[in-house]
Design a protein around this motif. Structure first.
Motif, PDB file in Angstrom:
ATOM      1  N   ILE A 167       0.796  -1.222   0.000  1.00  0.00           N
ATOM      2  CA  ILE A 167       0.000   0.000   0.000  1.00  0.00           C
ATOM      3  C   ILE A 167       0.833   1.280   0.000  1.00  0.00           C
ATOM      4  N   ASP A 168       2.149   1.193  -0.070  1.00  0.00           N
ATOM      5  CA  ASP A 168       2.953   2.412   0.010  1.00  0.00           C
ATOM      6  C   ASP A 168       2.728   3.332  -1.186  1.00  0.00           C
ATOM      7  N   ILE A 169       2.724   2.798  -2.394  1.00  0.00           N
ATOM      8  CA  ILE A 169       2.460   3.618  -3.575  1.00  0.00           C
ATOM      9  C   ILE A 169       1.009   4.068  -3.576  1.00  0.00           C
ATOM     10  N   GLY A 170       0.098   3.197  -3.107  1.00  0.00           N
ATOM     11  CA  GLY A 170      -1.317   3.554  -3.048  1.00  0.00           C
ATOM     12  C   GLY A 170      -1.589   4.733  -2.128  1.00  0.00           C
ATOM     13  N   MET A 171      -0.912   4.780  -0.989  1.00  0.00           N
ATOM     14  CA  MET A 171      -1.116   5.895  -0.063  1.00  0.00           C
ATOM     15  C   MET A 171      -0.571   7.208  -0.642  1.00  0.00           C
ATOM     16  N   ALA A 172       0.568   7.130  -1.296  1.00  0.00           N
ATOM     17  CA  ALA A 172       1.135   8.339  -1.899  1.00  0.00           C
ATOM     18  C   ALA A 172       0.242   8.863  -3.027  1.00  0.00           C
ATOM     19  N   LEU A 173      -0.227   7.948  -3.871  1.00  0.00           N
ATOM     20  CA  LEU A 173      -1.112   8.379  -4.960  1.00  0.00           C
ATOM     21  C   LEU A 173      -2.470   8.825  -4.440  1.00  0.00           C
ATOM     22  N   ALA A 174      -2.958   8.223  -3.359  1.00  0.00           N
ATOM     23  CA  ALA A 174      -4.228   8.659  -2.774  1.00  0.00           C
ATOM     24  C   ALA A 174      -4.112  10.098  -2.278  1.00  0.00           C
ATOM     25  N   THR A 175      -2.999  10.425  -1.668  1.00  0.00           N
ATOM     26  CA  THR A 175      -2.787  11.800  -1.197  1.00  0.00           C
ATOM     27  C   THR A 175      -2.734  12.771  -2.370  1.00  0.00           C
ATOM     28  N   ALA A 176      -1.957  12.414  -3.381  1.00  0.00           N
ATOM     29  CA  ALA A 176      -1.822  13.306  -4.534  1.00  0.00           C
ATOM     30  C   ALA A 176      -3.149  13.476  -5.276  1.00  0.00           C
ATOM     31  N   PHE A 177      -3.847  12.373  -5.506  1.00  0.00           N
ATOM     32  CA  PHE A 177      -5.118  12.455  -6.240  1.00  0.00           C
ATOM     33  C   PHE A 177      -6.195  13.176  -5.433  1.00  0.00           C
ATOM     34  N   SER A 178      -6.170  13.037  -4.113  1.00  0.00           N
ATOM     35  CA  SER A 178      -7.187  13.733  -3.310  1.00  0.00           C
ATOM     36  C   SER A 178      -6.950  15.241  -3.330  1.00  0.00           C
ATOM     37  N   VAL A 179      -5.696  15.665  -3.327  1.00  0.00           N
ATOM     38  CA  VAL A 179      -5.402  17.100  -3.426  1.00  0.00           C
ATOM     39  C   VAL A 179      -5.848  17.639  -4.769  1.00  0.00           C
ATOM     40  N   ILE A 180      -5.552  16.901  -5.821  1.00  0.00           N
ATOM     41  CA  ILE A 180      -5.969  17.340  -7.157  1.00  0.00           C
ATOM     42  C   ILE A 180      -7.491  17.334  -7.271  1.00  0.00           C
ATOM     43  N   GLY A 181      -8.130  16.255  -6.742  1.00  0.00           N
ATOM     44  CA  GLY A 181      -9.599  16.185  -6.801  1.00  0.00           C
ATOM     45  C   GLY A 181     -10.263  17.293  -6.006  1.00  0.00           C
TER      46      GLY A 181
ATOM     47  N   ILE B 119     -13.188  10.937  -3.895  1.00  0.00           N
ATOM     48  CA  ILE B 119     -13.126  10.152  -5.131  1.00  0.00           C
ATOM     49  C   ILE B 119     -11.674  10.055  -5.612  1.00  0.00           C
ATOM     50  N   GLY B 120     -10.945  11.160  -5.548  1.00  0.00           N
ATOM     51  CA  GLY B 120      -9.537  11.154  -5.945  1.00  0.00           C
ATOM     52  C   GLY B 120      -8.693  10.257  -5.047  1.00  0.00           C
ATOM     53  N   ALA B 121      -8.963  10.281  -3.731  1.00  0.00           N
ATOM     54  CA  ALA B 121      -8.200   9.450  -2.798  1.00  0.00           C
ATOM     55  C   ALA B 121      -8.442   7.966  -3.076  1.00  0.00           C
ATOM     56  N   ILE B 122      -9.702   7.589  -3.278  1.00  0.00           N
ATOM     57  CA  ILE B 122     -10.022   6.182  -3.540  1.00  0.00           C
ATOM     58  C   ILE B 122      -9.423   5.731  -4.869  1.00  0.00           C
ATOM     59  N   SER B 123      -9.554   6.561  -5.898  1.00  0.00           N
ATOM     60  CA  SER B 123      -9.003   6.156  -7.202  1.00  0.00           C
ATOM     61  C   SER B 123      -7.476   6.121  -7.166  1.00  0.00           C
ATOM     62  N   GLY B 124      -6.835   7.033  -6.459  1.00  0.00           N
ATOM     63  CA  GLY B 124      -5.378   7.009  -6.336  1.00  0.00           C
ATOM     64  C   GLY B 124      -4.893   5.782  -5.583  1.00  0.00           C
ATOM     65  N   PHE B 125      -5.614   5.404  -4.525  1.00  0.00           N
ATOM     66  CA  PHE B 125      -5.241   4.212  -3.763  1.00  0.00           C
ATOM     67  C   PHE B 125      -5.367   2.963  -4.617  1.00  0.00           C
ATOM     68  N   VAL B 126      -6.452   2.850  -5.378  1.00  0.00           N
ATOM     69  CA  VAL B 126      -6.659   1.679  -6.238  1.00  0.00           C
ATOM     70  C   VAL B 126      -5.587   1.614  -7.318  1.00  0.00           C
ATOM     71  N   VAL B 127      -5.258   2.737  -7.920  1.00  0.00           N
ATOM     72  CA  VAL B 127      -4.213   2.752  -8.949  1.00  0.00           C
ATOM     73  C   VAL B 127      -2.861   2.371  -8.342  1.00  0.00           C
ATOM     74  N   GLY B 128      -2.544   2.888  -7.167  1.00  0.00           N
ATOM     75  CA  GLY B 128      -1.272   2.572  -6.517  1.00  0.00           C
ATOM     76  C   GLY B 128      -1.151   1.111  -6.131  1.00  0.00           C
ATOM     77  N   VAL B 129      -2.207   0.521  -5.581  1.00  0.00           N
ATOM     78  CA  VAL B 129      -2.170  -0.901  -5.225  1.00  0.00           C
ATOM     79  C   VAL B 129      -2.067  -1.755  -6.484  1.00  0.00           C
ATOM     80  N   ALA B 130      -2.731  -1.352  -7.557  1.00  0.00           N
ATOM     81  CA  ALA B 130      -2.636  -2.096  -8.817  1.00  0.00           C
ATOM     82  C   ALA B 130      -1.203  -2.038  -9.370  1.00  0.00           C
ATOM     83  N   ILE B 131      -0.561  -0.881  -9.275  1.00  0.00           N
ATOM     84  CA  ILE B 131       0.829  -0.764  -9.727  1.00  0.00           C
ATOM     85  C   ILE B 131       1.729  -1.674  -8.909  1.00  0.00           C
ATOM     86  N   ARG B 132       1.553  -1.661  -7.572  1.00  0.00           N
ATOM     87  CA  ARG B 132       2.408  -2.486  -6.703  1.00  0.00           C
ATOM     88  C   ARG B 132       2.163  -3.977  -6.938  1.00  0.00           C
ATOM     89  N   LEU B 133       0.898  -4.375  -7.132  1.00  0.00           N
ATOM     90  CA  LEU B 133       0.617  -5.784  -7.427  1.00  0.00           C
ATOM     91  C   LEU B 133       1.255  -6.210  -8.739  1.00  0.00           C
TER      92      LEU B 133
END
Length: 155
Positions: free
Chosen positions: A57-71, A88-102
């Motif tokens: 979840i490390d990349i997911g948390m970073a992307l969730a933060t970035a996407f939530s600020v942008i959203g 919505i940005g936080a959830i989508s950033g977290f999902v994208v980050g976890v998908a990248i890490r997987l």
């Protein structure tokens, strides 16, 4: 006396064994034990009692933060407002980050492990006299032993 040492399974181990033989250690007093490679596949998810040190979840948390600020920033001009768009940005950033890490763990790292072909270690056990300890230990260290331990055998 017994001397235990560990080696990677390579040519340095063979050279160390032949050098010990040339210096008066009999072949009966040298015992090499190869360790088995792992046969089961590494687990992707950690348990409470075992962890491999990687996080999903490390990349997911970073992307969730970035996407939530942008959203939230864009949400001031959209109809639902900044709070909803930030969530919505936080959830989508977290999902994208976890998908990248997987993807990285399942595809890229698995491919690296297969290509690397890491051989298992070998434990070398040597029975010798107390007068030969320094010589044997010096030979083992010169031939790239990973570790050396000396024990006294009670007879």
């Amino acid at each position: 006396m017994q001397i235990f040492s560990t080696f990677d399974s390579n040519i340095h181990l063979e050279i160390a064994i032949s050098t010990l033989g040339k210096n008066g250690i009999k072949n009966e007093n040298i015992y090499a034990v190869p360790l088995d490679n792992r046969t089961e596949e590494r687990r992707l998810f950690d348990t409470l009692h075992r962890s491999d040190g990687t996080s999903l979840i490390d990349i997911g948390m970073a992307l969730a933060t970035a996407f939530s600020v942008i959203g939230a920033s864009i949400g001031f001009e959209l109809s639902w407002g900044p709070i909803y768009w930030g969530l919505i940005g936080a959830i989508s950033g977290f999902v994208v980050g976890v998908a990248i890490r997987l993807f990285m763990e399942l595809v890229i790292r698995k491919r690296k492990r297969v290509l690397k072909g890491k051989q298992s270690e070998v434990i070398l056990i040597i029975d010798c006299e107390e007068t030969q300890i320094a010589l044997v230990e010096n030979i083992l260290w010169k031939h790239f032993a990973m570790g050396v331990a000396i024990t006294k055998v009670e007879s």
